[in-house]
Scaffold this motif. Structure first.
Motif, PDB file in Angstrom:
ATOM      1  N   LEU A 139      63.022   2.222  61.168  1.00  0.00           N
ATOM      2  CA  LEU A 139      62.951   2.616  62.575  1.00  0.00           C
ATOM      3  C   LEU A 139      63.615   1.563  63.447  1.00  0.00           C
ATOM      4  O   LEU A 139      63.504   0.367  63.198  1.00  0.00           O
TER       5      LEU A 139
ATOM      6  N   CYS B 204      63.929  10.864  60.542  1.00  0.00           N
ATOM      7  CA  CYS B 204      64.586  10.493  61.793  1.00  0.00           C
ATOM      8  C   CYS B 204      66.045  10.154  61.530  1.00  0.00           C
ATOM      9  O   CYS B 204      66.472  10.036  60.382  1.00  0.00           O
TER      10      CYS B 204
ATOM     11  N   ASN C 291      65.960   5.901  67.602  1.00  0.00           N
ATOM     12  CA  ASN C 291      65.819   6.876  66.523  1.00  0.00           C
ATOM     13  C   ASN C 291      65.479   8.246  67.090  1.00  0.00           C
ATOM     14  O   ASN C 291      64.652   8.373  67.984  1.00  0.00           O
TER      15      ASN C 291
END
Length: 140
Positions: free
Chosen positions: A62, A114, A66
């Motif tokens: 992350l 993501c 994202n």
């Protein structure tokens, strides 16, 4: 929306009932056995996806910006083998523990995919809930 509502998955495991595609992750908060993932939809609606009964959790890759692509939820016993292998690798769970989770009638597998290859995996014992608009921030 006030209060929490349970989220469910369709026949292939994709979570339905929350606007998340092309949204962004705004924060992750940890509780005793829960994790709240704060997300904003692409049109600004703020929601919190609450993972309840968390046994394992990991967020890989992350970074700011994202974009949420898809969310999945499977009963562990019905999760595709390819997903169980990814869970085992991502969470560093050995095969006996994976098999134990898979055999448990109340274990669920959560996956949020993501952009840039980032992903969130969790093994949980209850499910996921949605806290509706306004739950990420108290500001108007």
């Amino acid at each position: 929306m006030t209060g929490n509502s349970d989220l469910h998955a369709d026949d292939i495991g994709q979570v339905v009932g929350v606007s998340h595609h092309d949204g962004s992750i705004e924060g992750i908060n940890f509780g005793k056995d829960s994790v709240d993932i704060n997300i904003s939809s692409s049109y600004g609606e703020k929601n919190t996806v609450c993972l309840v009964g968390v046994r394992y959790f990991i967020a890989n890759g992350l970074r700011e910006g994202n974009v949420v692509d898809r969310m999945y939820l499977w009963d562990a016993e019905k999760a595709p083998d390819s997903i169980m292998k990814r869970v085992m690798q991502a969470l560093s769970i050995d095969l006996p523990n994976v098999m134990q989770e898979r055999a448990s009638k109340n274990s669920k597998i959560f996956l949020m995919e993501c952009s840039y290859g980032a992903e969130i995996f969790s093994v949980l014992h209850h499910g996921i809930q949605l806290k509706g608009p306004g739950s990420v921030s108290d500001e108007p």
